[in-house]
Design an enzyme around this catalytic site. Structure first.
Site, mmCIF file in Angstrom:
data_model
loop_
_atom_site.group_PDB
_atom_site.id
_atom_site.type_symbol
_atom_site.label_atom_id
_atom_site.label_comp_id
_atom_site.label_asym_id
_atom_site.label_seq_id
_atom_site.Cartn_x
_atom_site.Cartn_y
_atom_site.Cartn_z
ATOM 1 N N ASP A 31 100.194 20.187 -46.974
ATOM 2 C CA ASP A 31 98.869 20.536 -46.439
ATOM 3 C C ASP A 31 98.869 20.328 -44.929
ATOM 4 O OD1 ASP A 31 95.971 20.649 -48.217
ATOM 5 O OD2 ASP A 31 95.818 20.513 -46.045
ATOM 6 N N GLY A 36 91.169 20.369 -45.786
ATOM 7 C CA GLY A 36 91.374 19.265 -46.726
ATOM 8 C C GLY A 36 91.356 17.935 -45.984
ATOM 9 N N ALA A 114 97.051 31.210 -56.359
ATOM 10 C CA ALA A 114 95.599 30.982 -56.468
ATOM 11 C C ALA A 114 94.869 32.186 -55.889
ATOM 12 C CB ALA A 114 95.205 29.724 -55.706
ATOM 13 N N TYR A 145 89.279 37.120 -46.159
ATOM 14 C CA TYR A 145 89.657 36.363 -47.364
ATOM 15 C C TYR A 145 90.031 37.334 -48.490
ATOM 16 C CZ TYR A 145 89.023 32.831 -51.122
ATOM 17 O OH TYR A 145 89.183 31.979 -52.194
ATOM 18 N N ARG A 186 79.744 25.671 -49.364
ATOM 19 C CA ARG A 186 79.559 26.405 -50.627
ATOM 20 C C ARG A 186 78.275 25.918 -51.297
ATOM 21 N NH1 ARG A 186 85.802 26.368 -52.683
ATOM 22 N NH2 ARG A 186 85.917 24.563 -51.302
HETATM 23 P P1 NAD Z 1 89.899 23.732 -49.955
HETATM 24 O O1 NAD Z 1 89.501 24.287 -48.644
HETATM 25 O O2 NAD Z 1 89.260 22.471 -50.420
HETATM 26 O O3 NAD Z 1 91.467 23.517 -50.023
HETATM 27 C C1 NAD Z 1 92.390 24.311 -49.350
HETATM 28 C C2 NAD Z 1 93.482 23.403 -48.810
HETATM 29 O O4 NAD Z 1 94.486 24.214 -48.169
HETATM 30 C C3 NAD Z 1 92.979 22.410 -47.761
HETATM 31 O O5 NAD Z 1 93.441 21.111 -48.043
HETATM 32 C C4 NAD Z 1 93.568 22.945 -46.466
HETATM 33 O O6 NAD Z 1 93.754 21.928 -45.497
HETATM 34 C C5 NAD Z 1 94.860 23.565 -46.958
HETATM 35 N N1 NAD Z 1 95.403 24.577 -46.048
HETATM 36 C C6 NAD Z 1 94.740 25.630 -45.503
HETATM 37 N N2 NAD Z 1 95.551 26.316 -44.696
HETATM 38 C C7 NAD Z 1 96.766 25.698 -44.745
HETATM 39 C C8 NAD Z 1 98.019 25.939 -44.118
HETATM 40 N N3 NAD Z 1 98.191 26.949 -43.264
HETATM 41 N N4 NAD Z 1 99.060 25.118 -44.406
HETATM 42 C C9 NAD Z 1 98.897 24.084 -45.270
HETATM 43 N N5 NAD Z 1 97.729 23.800 -45.877
HETATM 44 C C10 NAD Z 1 96.673 24.597 -45.603
HETATM 45 O O7 NAD Z 1 89.646 24.904 -51.020
HETATM 46 P P2 NAD Z 1 89.751 24.892 -52.617
HETATM 47 O O8 NAD Z 1 88.413 25.190 -53.150
HETATM 48 O O9 NAD Z 1 90.464 23.674 -53.079
HETATM 49 O O10 NAD Z 1 90.658 26.177 -52.865
HETATM 50 C C11 NAD Z 1 92.056 26.057 -53.125
HETATM 51 C C12 NAD Z 1 92.633 27.439 -53.448
HETATM 52 O O11 NAD Z 1 91.958 27.992 -54.587
HETATM 53 C C13 NAD Z 1 92.482 28.451 -52.317
HETATM 54 O O12 NAD Z 1 93.624 29.274 -52.264
HETATM 55 C C14 NAD Z 1 91.285 29.270 -52.735
HETATM 56 O O13 NAD Z 1 91.321 30.572 -52.214
HETATM 57 C C15 NAD Z 1 91.438 29.270 -54.254
HETATM 58 N N6 NAD Z 1 90.159 29.496 -54.927
HETATM 59 C C16 NAD Z 1 89.208 28.518 -54.974
HETATM 60 C C17 NAD Z 1 88.005 28.772 -55.609
HETATM 61 C C18 NAD Z 1 86.929 27.721 -55.734
HETATM 62 O O14 NAD Z 1 85.852 28.020 -56.238
HETATM 63 N N7 NAD Z 1 87.121 26.482 -55.334
HETATM 64 C C19 NAD Z 1 87.750 30.027 -56.174
HETATM 65 C C20 NAD Z 1 88.732 31.006 -56.061
HETATM 66 C C21 NAD Z 1 89.943 30.727 -55.466
HETATM 67 N N1 UDP Z 2 74.213 30.317 -51.265
HETATM 68 C C1 UDP Z 2 72.894 29.929 -51.071
HETATM 69 N N2 UDP Z 2 72.646 28.835 -50.301
HETATM 70 C C2 UDP Z 2 73.625 28.092 -49.724
HETATM 71 C C3 UDP Z 2 74.967 28.483 -49.936
HETATM 72 C C4 UDP Z 2 75.218 29.604 -50.696
HETATM 73 O O1 UDP Z 2 71.959 30.569 -51.582
HETATM 74 O O2 UDP Z 2 73.297 27.098 -49.050
HETATM 75 C C5 UDP Z 2 74.486 31.475 -52.136
HETATM 76 C C6 UDP Z 2 75.373 32.536 -51.484
HETATM 77 O O3 UDP Z 2 74.601 33.471 -50.782
HETATM 78 C C7 UDP Z 2 76.055 33.152 -52.689
HETATM 79 C C8 UDP Z 2 76.156 31.996 -53.685
HETATM 80 O O4 UDP Z 2 75.224 31.011 -53.240
HETATM 81 O O5 UDP Z 2 75.254 34.162 -53.233
HETATM 82 C C9 UDP Z 2 77.544 31.370 -53.760
HETATM 83 O O6 UDP Z 2 77.948 31.081 -52.446
HETATM 84 P P1 UDP Z 2 79.262 30.251 -52.101
HETATM 85 O O7 UDP Z 2 79.324 30.148 -50.614
HETATM 86 O O8 UDP Z 2 79.288 28.992 -52.869
HETATM 87 O O9 UDP Z 2 80.471 31.111 -52.659
HETATM 88 P P2 UDP Z 2 80.794 32.674 -52.873
HETATM 89 O O10 UDP Z 2 80.702 32.876 -54.324
HETATM 90 O O11 UDP Z 2 79.799 33.517 -52.126
HETATM 91 O O12 UDP Z 2 82.164 32.811 -52.338
#
Ligand code: NAD
Ligand code: UDP
Length: 315
Positions: A31, A36, A114, A145, A186
């Site tokens: 990381d 993070g 992911a 993204y 989020r």
């Molecule tokens: P997060 O931001 O908490 O974690 C991401 C981690 O990646 C962080 O610790 C960050 O420091 C690290 N990172 C970012 N860029 C980096 C780099 N260049 N080199 C090394 N480390 C790096 O997010 P999360 O919610 O834990 O998401 C993790 C993964 O899951 C992501 O790929 C995200 O796209 C995917 N994902 C998450 C969700 C969700 O709802 N949480 C949904 C869909 C996909």
């Molecule tokens: N959202 C909201 N208030 C907030 C943050 C998010 O109403 O303070 C809404 C946002 O517009 C979206 C949904 O909640 O419709 C989920 O947003 P999030 O940023 O968690 O993730 P997304 O699914 O959009 O990637």
């Protein structure tokens, strides 16, 4: 068995490190802490099977010794984070994906990517099955993204087809739970932090848009099954909770569960905010015998308790 987890200090990555260690694996976490925190994995330092590399995955990756599974989870995931780091986000899910795939090829490792429900964009098909190609604005603010994830999926499939790498693409839907940052941006961390601090709860738009929220423990179980089962090479699998909820109803539920006196306010909806999102998890049920166990209410209760402790510590 030895696994490399990128994004190890993030929300999902830290839970994955914990779970793989619990299953007896050696875990190398990587990381750069952009979103993070070392706090998320501090309790793992000193574990005899855990090693941490502070490294940016957009650079060439060298890791000594064997690796059986590479899980590429590094990437800012909150819309606030990826929109404020647009170029970095695109690099992590292009150069970072290329580097980690190259590493998997060198080490003859399985590769877990992911991906996200965002590859479906603002979908016309509901709920979204893996066969739906999505509806994404390629030049909107979320495209950094969405398109990077779509590019990464294409790259995974190229490595699968050209080099026979055992790739699995997991399309993760909104996941929440302990270790999300209070300022993550989020919706669930925002609403809980606002409710617990007595601040107004910021619903974007009218709150009619929907999401389907998966509790972290359920997601980790799904990822583990998708990582360990044989015969899933080249598969794309949705992982998420099909319990769909309007954002306004989520706000009201969080007010109820926190017994908050916060008012709910309505602020402008960001551009390209998907109107509906809900996974079709038929494939995950069939291939992994997996489905979420936590209801939204149960998952929120756990998450609220964790945020209460965290906010108390920060006072
Ligand atoms: P997060 O931001 O908490 O974690 C991401 C981690 O990646 C962080 O610790 C960050 O420091 C690290 N990172 C970012 N860029 C980096 C780099 N260049 N080199 C090394 N480390 C790096 O997010 P999360 O919610 O834990 O998401 C993790 C993964 O899951 C992501 O790929 C995200 O796209 C995917 N994902 C998450 C969700 C969700 O709802 N949480 C949904 C869909 C996909
Ligand atoms: N959202 C909201 N208030 C907030 C943050 C998010 O109403 O303070 C809404 C946002 O517009 C979206 C949904 O909640 O419709 C989920 O947003 P999030 O940023 O968690 O993730 P997304 O699914 O959009 O990637």
């Amino acid at each position: 068995m030895r696994v490399l987890i990128t994004g190890a200090a993030g929300f999902i990555g830290s839970h994955l490190c914990e779970r793989f260690l619990k299953e007896g694996f050696e875990v190398i976490g990587m990381d750069n802490f952009i979103t993070g925190s070392p706090d998320n994995i501090a309790h793992l330092f000193g574990h005899p099977k855990f090693k941490f590399l502070h490294y940016n995955v957009i650079n060439y990756i060298y890791v000594e010794g064997s690796i059986d599974i590479v899980l590429h989870f590094a990437c800012p995931a909150s819309p606030v984070d990826y929109m404020s780091n647009p170029i970095h986000t695109m690099k992590v899910d292009s150069l970072g994906t290329l580097n980690t795939l190259g590493l998997a090829k060198l080490k003859k490792a399985r590769y877990i990517f992911a991906s996200t429900s965002e590859v479906y964009g603002d979908p016309f098909v509901h709920p979204q099955p893996e066969t739906y190609w999505g509806y994404v604005n390629p030049v909107g603010p979320r495209s950094v993204y969405d398109e990077a994830k779509r590019f990464s999926e294409a790259m995974c499939m190229a490595y699968y087809r050209e080099h026979g790498i055992d790739v699995r693409i997991l399309r993760i839907f909104n996941t929440y739970g302990p270790r999300m940052r209070t300022k993550d941006g989020r919706v669930i961390p925002n609403f809980i932090t606002q409710a617990l601090s007595g601040e107004p709860i910021t619903v974007y738009g009218k709150g009619e848009q929907t999401r389907s929220f998966c509790y972290i423990d359920d997601l980790v179980e799904g990822i583990l099954r998708a990582s360990l089962k044989d015969g899933l090479s080249g598969e794309v699998i949705n992982l998420g909770n099909p319990e769909e909820v309007k954002i306004i109803n989520l706000a009201m539920l969080i007010v109820e569960l926190t017994k908050s006196s916060s008012e709910i306010i309505f602020t402008p909806q960001p551009p390209d905010d998907p109107k509906r999102r809900c996974p079709d998890i038929t494939k995950a049920k069939e291939l992994l015998s997996w489905e979420p166990k936590f209801s939204l209410r149960e998952g929120l209760e756990n998450t609220i308790s964790w945020f209460k402790k965290k906010l108390r510590k920060n006072l």
